[in-house]
Structure formats: structure tokens, C-alpha cells
Design a protein around this motif. Structure first.
Motif: not given
Length: 813
Positions: A160-163, A716-719, A721-727, A760-763
């Protein structure tokens, strides 16, 4: 708990009523017509009924070995793409139990002889009853990259974006090196894997349901990275040097040395390099009133320049006292220096999007990290049937420090400076781990094996944070951020594992018992009171595996696995105090964190070990995830327990030989995640379906030339609170064998289209919408040179045990 451990000890020490049998250790070497060793050739041992007994891939020096083989007649079969298949009948009998075969020479395939000589290509993926094995060198795009990048290219693994490493969309992965713990987690694990060249990695073992022998830690599974080490007599080794150029420059270099002679096996691994990169991060937060109407907003850009220099070395000695007893010692050290320089600019706007404040920040962080790991062991062969007792002891020491300077300036709508301050922080940390374990293994016959073991570990941590705040020329201690946190933990464990083959049916049963006692003490300061906590809990972790060969040739194999797992919090995550990232973002710990438990199920089908399908389900309770809260416009990030998580996935991977010179490796995964939990002032109820695709085209062009073209896509993947957008990514690499096939030059281009975004989006934030987008230094060109040297003739067994598997995973930088 003590009754369970006592029962296992008695079972280990008890005598088994089995008939006396003689078992043999069989070894050999696979070479080509130039007597050059062939790496990763598939060697199979078949009985007189032509049923598979054992199989393994050759080491880099072409060597292979089979242990605990019963007396009788067998057939050795060798397969390697680009070569003719080989078969040889052997008889194991007599008093000499150490059988060394003459070198087996493979002939180049007759179909290829008529055209051009094509370099052999090993399969990328192999399936076993309890794991998936990835052969790293089979994908030349791994050349010049690091171990973390090689992991990301493996099927089912994402970064993920945090390694952080995820397996089939789930966090909580435990990482081993050569069946030993990395003793690292969090940022330090990420940095270590980045410093380890992929050229020094032979295989990656992926276990979603690890056997009972492994620690129960890691609720989504275990990843075991097997490094290259030769077991053959003589002095030999290999070196890999690489240079990678993106916007910034990076380099990974390694030297592996092996010396085996008579009763001594000495090995050394030295890795070093530097890494420079950047992150261009945009964060947006939109605040609303109770009527859900936007009343203000916050937007921030952070341009982060990261630099790092690291080196790590390991030296080990195995001494074979006699045919039954081996003792050994290993020492590993690591030193890492890294830093982040961040330029921040943020705007606070009103409901009409007018600027209320502009905030600029100049943040600088300098980090140091050093680690020493020491292991001693003794391995004792107890009888001629192959019974083995191994005892390990570990001592691990970490020291780390972080020096932080945060300079903040606030300007009003008229661009007049209204406030400034400087926060200085010093964060030293010490962690010590003491561990010991004993493992017992006894083959009851050629189809039944019993394993049992005990382990104990003690961990001490001492973390301190010292902050000051300077406004104008006045510097004062910041007692709201300063703290000292002490933490002690004891873990005692015992396991039992049983493995039996009933013709085409294979069964493996295991159970592991663990008890944990922990004690935390937050010392506080003149403004903050002392706090402490003590907990004790015990658990049972069963595992079950079964496989069935549907047909006599083993073309269709069905499998089922089940395992219960646990994830304990990172030691530092239990520290309740917070630390700043900037004036609007803070990170903190959570002393109330509970351990995570999961039940994992998997059903699989394999066709000729080339097309593999699996259906997976996991239910996780109290999963530890990053949780996010907005309070008075300030963003707080801290670990928290998510009550329940359901994860379902269907995956398929295929290795298809389309032509003799062209192979296609494909992986596809379809999954669905559900998260439910109370979360601060909100109720988390998130879910989503995701899919991922990857395809690697491997082309052999003759005369030592190979090429790989690889594409990846993650939806896109839900994790939580987070929605990690596609790449997506597109990579290509080309390789040329040189120096009589002892060396190679490899050129690779990564993220050609520059589409590896991190957005991503924070929900589930109270009265707030938030999102981020980020660009990283992923588009790059790498040039790598590797060279293999030395000469070798025969095999020695090697030790890959350790006394402290899971504790090291929980050290977070």
C-alpha cells in the motif's frame, strides 16, 4: 496451558512403536553440456510405482538433496525448460547413508538445437500442500530491484501507499528470512526489504495458512523469503550491483560468499546501497455543519524528499561435529541512516472558498537505526530413521533515534504573518528480545511424520519522546507531546504437527498453544499522570491441510486448508502519547489495543501445477487498522480495533508455455471486503468488491537474450475507513548472459506510463469529507550486473531455524 505443554513434551519424549528402518540422505548436482550449474531445475524422486515421493528445485550451484529416504528402488527425474527430460534409476541400500550422485548433465532440447540456443527458463510459481513458492529469478524484471519490489510482483501480494504488505487484500502479514524472523516491522521492515537486493533472493514462500511450526502471529499469513546460499564444497559466491534512476538515484548492491570444506560451512552476506526518492502529496479536507452543509475546507501540498543510506551484513558458521551433530552461530548487523525533508503549504478556506489562512511549514527529520541479531543452535540426529532435535537461542538488540524540527508559519488573508513556532523533538528507542526454542521431528515411516516443539520469548522496550516548543525567542518543554513508555512481554508456546500420506491423499494436522503476559507503564510528566496496564491471555491455534490427486498422473489436485491466526500490536502502538506531523496532523498510539484473531479457510484446485485456482474466506475479529478522527479541525491517526472484517476472494494463476521461446504468467483475483465496527463518534459499515490482474510475458530470444514485459492493474479497494483508488503499471526488462553464462547484464524500465498513483478517500469522519492523491518516484530505469564465481562439488545440509520468529515482526520504526 501448562497441561497442554506437558502433554506435548511427553509426546516428544515418548517412544514410538515403529519397526527399525534405515533412511538415506541423497544429494547431487545438475549441469549443462558445459558443466555449468543449472539453477532451479525441477528434480523429482519417484518410487517403483512411479508415484512422487519428493521434489525440489536446484540451488544456484545446481545442487539438490533429499533427506529421510527409505531403502529401496527409485527413479530420479529432472525437468527444465529448454532441455531434454532426464531419468535415472537408483537403488538405496547398504551401510553408507550419505549418497552423492555423479553430476547429472542435461542435453539441450533437440527442437531448439535446430534453431538457436535458448537459455532455459524455470517456472515462476510452484504449489505445495501448505504454500505457494515463487522463483524470483524466473522474472528478469526483478533484476536490479529490491526484495520489497519483488514481493509486490508475486501473486496475491500488494504494497500500500505506506509500504505495508498485504496478502490477498488483507493486512497482518508476518515476514521471515530463511525461516527466521526479520525482527522488523513497520517502516523499518520496509526499509530493510528495500535494502535487500532481489538478486540475493532465491524464492518467496507464500503461506496464507502456515503450519503449526510457525508462529501464530500474522492473521493473513506468512511470507518466507529464501536467500541464495550454496551448500557445496569449495569457495564460491555471487555479486549483484545495480543503479536505478528515476527523478532521484538509487542503488542496491550485494555480495554473497560461501566456503564449505570438511566439517565447516562458512557463509557471509553483505548488502549496501543508497536510496533517494520523493513523494508529492495533496490532502483535502472539507468540513460540514450538523446540517451537512460545507462551512470550511483545508487543502495541503507536501513535497517530501527522502534520502537513505543503509548497510547490513550477516555471517554464519555451521560446524559438523560428526554425522549426527551440527552446531552453528550467526550474527547479523544493520545500520540505516535516513531523512525526510518536507515543504508544506496549506490553505484554510471559508464556505465561499475564500482564503482565511495560509500555513507554510519546513519539516526536517533525521533517523538512525541499528540492529544486532545473534543466534546459536545445535542440531542432533537421534536415530537412523531421521529423527531430529534442534535447539535455538536468539538475542536481538535495536537502537533507533529520530531528530525532528518542525517550523510553522501562519499568514492571514492579507498575507501578513500572524504566528510562527518551532517544534523540536528527540525520540530515542531501545528494544531487546531474548528467545529460545526447541523443535523435534520424527518420521514414523516414509509416509508419516511427527513434529513438535516449545518456545519462550521475553521482550523489553523503552521508548522516549522529548519535545520543546519555541515561540519567538522563548523555548519551553512541551509536556503534551513528551513521554516515556516502558513495555515488557512474555510469550510461551508449544506445538504439535502430524503429516501423513494415504496414497493420493495427503493430510497435515497441527495445533499450537500460546500464552502471553504483558505489562506497560506510561511514566507521564509534571502535566500528565502515570498510567499502566497488565494483561494475560492464552489461545489455541489449530491448522489443517489436505490434498487429493484426482487422477493417477496427478494432473488434477484438490486442496483444503484451515488455520486460526493472531496479530499482536506493534510495541510502539501501545504508547498512548501523540507526535506531530504538522500543525494539523498528529499520530498517536493506543494502550487499549487488543490482539487480532482470524479464522482462514481456502479451497484450491491445481491442473498440472500450471493453472491454480483458490477460493478463500477469512473472518477477522478486532483487526488492528489505522483509524482516523477529526477533532476541532485537527486530524488524528492512531491504531484501533475494527470489530469484524469478512474477506472473500477467488484467485487464479496460470503459467502457460505458448511456444518453446514464449511463456505467459497470469494472475487474477476477485474479492469482497466487509468492515463493521463502532469508530469514535461514527459507526463504520463499509464494504466493496475489488479485482486485480497481472500478466508477465517472458520471451527467450536465443544467444543468451531474454526479455520480460509485465502489466498490472488494481481496481478500487475498500480497507476499513479508506477507499484506495485504482492504479496500474507497465514494466519491461531485457537480459543478456555474458562471461560464459557466469554473469548477466539486465536493463529494466519501471512504470513506463507513470500510472502507479497512490490516491484515496477517507470515510467515516464526523462532519468531514477527506481525500488525498500522491505521486511517487516509480518511473525509473535500472541497470544491473550480476556475476557468479567459484567452483563446487558436493552438498552439506544447512540450518534455517531461529528462536524468535514473531517478536521481531513487531518492532515498528
Amino acid at each position: 496451558m501448562h497441561k497442554i505443554i506437558l502433554a506435548i513434551v511427553l509426546l516428544c519424549l515418548g517412544r514410538h512403536a515403529v519397526s527399525a528402518q534405515t533412511f538415506y540422505h541423497l544429494s547431487g548436482k545438475i549441469v549443462d553440456d558445459k558443466t555449468s550449474p543449472i539453477d532451479l531445475a525441477l528434480v523429482s524422486l519417484m518410487n517403483e510405482a512411479d508415484s512422487l515421493i519428493k521434489s525440489e528445485y536446484t540451488d544456484e550451484d545446481g545442487s539438490f538433496e533429499f533427506s529421510s529416504v527409505k531403502e529401496g528402488n527409485y527413479t530420479i527425474k529432472v525437468k527444465m525448460l529448454g532441455f531434454e527430460s532426464f531419468e535415472k534409476k537408483i537403488n538405496l541400500s547398504g551401510s553408507n547413508q550419505q549418497i552423492v550422485l555423479d553430476p547429472i548433465e542435461l542435453e539441450i532440447s533437440s527442437q531448439l538445437m535446430e534453431a538457436v540456443t535458448v537459455t532455459a527458463k524455470t517456472p515462476y510459481i510452484e504449489r505445495k500442500i501448505d504454500r505457494t513458492v515463487v522463483n524470483v529469478d524466473a522474472l528478469i524484471a526483478n533484476a536490479g530491484s529490491n526484495a520489497l519490489e519483488a514481493l509486490e510482483r508475486a501473486p496475491g501480494i500488494s504494497i500500500d501507499q505506506n509500504g505495508a504488505i498485504k496478502l490477498k487484500g488483507r493486512s497482518g502479514v508476518t515476514v521471515y528470512i530463511d525461516d527466521k524472523p526479520t525482527y522488523l516491522s513497520g517502516v523499518e521492515l520496509e526499509n530493510y526489504l528495500k535494502s535487500l537486493p532481489a538478486g540475493s533472493v532465491k524464492q518467496i514462500e507464500i503461506m496464507t495458512n502456515p503450519p503449526a511450526k510457525y508462529e501464530a502471529a500474522g492473521n493473513s499469513g506468512v511470507i518466507n523469503i529464501i536467500t541464495k546460499r550454496s551448500k557445496t564444497i569449495g569457495f564460491h559466491g555471487n555479486t549483484v550491483m545495480s543503479l536505478q534512476q528515476g527523478r532521484y538515484t538509487r542503488s542496491n548492491n550485494s555480495l554473497n560468499l560461501n566456503f564449505n570444506k570438511n566439517k565447516i560451512s562458512l557463509y557471509a552476506n553483505i548488502n549496501g546501497g543508497f536510496r533517494n526518492s520523493f513523494q508529492d502529496l495533496n490532502i483535502n479536507r472539507y468540513y460540514k455543519n450538523e446540517q451537512n452543509i460545507r462551512n470550511s475546507s483545508f487543502s495541503q501540498n507536501s513535497f517530501i524528499v527522502k534520502d537513505g543510506r543503509s548497510g547490513n551484513a550477516k555471517i554464519g558458521l555451521d560446524y559438523y561435529m560428526n554425522e549426527k551433530t551440527t552446531i552453528g552461530f550467526s550474527a547479523k548487523g544493520m545500520l540505516s541512516l535516513s531523512g525526510d525533508n518536507t515543504d508544506n503549504i496549506a490553505f484554510v478556506n471559508d464556505a465561499q472558498n475564500n482564503i482565511v489562512n495560509r500555513v507554510t511549514a519546513d519539516n526536517n527529520t533525521e533517523n538512525t537505526f541499528d540492529n544486532g541479531t545473534f543466534n546459536v543452535y545445535i542440531k542432533q540426529l537421534l536415530d537412523t530413521t531421521g529423527s531430529v532435535l534442534t535447539i535455538d537461542a536468539d538475542y536481538v538488540k535495536y537502537n533507533s533515534g529520530s531528530s525532528q524540527v518542525f517550523k510553522n508559519y501562519i499568514f492571514n488573508a492579507e498575507n501578513i504573518q500572524t504566528y510562527s513556532d518551532r517544534i523540536n523533538g528527540q525520540i530515542p528507542s531501545e528494544i531487546s528480545i531474548y528467545a529460545a526454542k526447541a523443535d523435534f521431528s520424527k518420521p514414523l515411516n516414509t509416509s508419516v511424520k511427527l513434529e513438535a516443539g516449545l518456545k519462550t520469548a521475553f521482550t523489553q522496550t523503552d521508548n522516549e519522546a522529548i519535545y520543546t516548543n519555541t515561540i519567538g525567542d522563548i523555548t519551553t518543554p512541551d509536556y503534551g507531546l513528551s513521554n516515556r513508555f516502558l513495555y515488557d512481554e512474555w510469550i510461551h508456546a508449544a506445538y504439535l504437527n502430524f503429516n501423513k500420506n494415504y496414497g493420493r491423499l495427503g493430510i497435515q494436522l497441527g495445533v499450537r498453544a500460546e500464552t502471553t503476559t504483558l505489562k506497560g507503564n506510561q511514566l507521564g510528566n509534571i502535566e500528565q499522570p502515570d498510567t499502566n496496564f497488565t494483561r494475560t491471555y492464552s489461545n489455541i491455534f489449530p491448522t489443517f491441510y489436505t490434498s487429493y490427486q484426482v487422477d493417477s498422473l496427478g494432473h488434477h489436485v484438490l486442496g483444503f486448508t484451515f488455520g486460526r491466526r493472531i496479530d499482536r500490536p506493534f510495541f510502539q502502538d501501545l504508547n498512548p502519547f501523540i507526535s506531530p506531523l504538522d500543525k494539523f496532523t498528529f499520530y498517536g498510539g493506543n494502550p487499549g489495543l487488543l490482539p487480532t484473531y482470524s479464522n482462514n479457510f481456502s479451497i484450491s484446485h491445481s491442473y498440472k501445477n500450471t493453472i491454480n485456482t483458490s477460493l478463500n474466506y477469512a473472518k477477522t475479529t478486532d483487526g488492528i487498522n489505522e483509524t482516523l478522527e477529526i477533532k476541532d479541525g485537527i486530524y488524528y491517526s492512531r491504531p484501533g480495533n475494527i470489530a469484524t472484517n469478512h474477506a472473500m476472494s477467488l484467485s487464479i494463476d496460470a503459467a502457460i508455455e505458448i511456444k518453446k521461446w514464449y511463456r505467459l504468467n497470469m494472475y487474477a483475483e476477485l474479492g469482497h471486503q466487509i468492515f463493521k465496527s463502532a469508530l469514535y463518534t461514527e459507526q463504520l459499515n463499509s464494504s466493496g468488491t475489488y479485482y486485480s490482474l497481472s500478466a508477465t510475458n517472458s520471451i527467450q530470444m536465443g544467444k543468451g537474450w531474454n526479455a520480460d514485459i509485465r502489466g498490472d492493474y488494481q481496481s478500487n479497494i475498500v480497507y476499513a475507513q479508506l477507499l484506495i483508488k485504482s492504479f496500474g503499471t507497465l514494466n519491461m526488462a531485457i537480459q543478456k548472459k555474458i562471461l560464459n553464462d557466469a554473469g548477466s547484464l539486465k536493463l529494466s524500465i519501471n512504470d513506463i506510463l507513470y500510472t502507479r498513483r497512490a490516491d484515496g478517500i477517507i470515510n467515516n469522519l464526523r462532519n468531514t469529507d477527506a481525500d488525498w492523491n500522491s505521486r511517487l518516484d516509480t518511473q525509473s530505469v535500472t541497470l544491473a550486473f550480476s556475476y557468479r564465481f567459484g567452483k563446487s562439488t558436493s552438498n552439506k545440509p544447512k540450518h534455517t531455524g531461529s528462536g524468535s520468529e514473531s517478536e521481531q515482526q513487531r518492532v515498528k520504526g
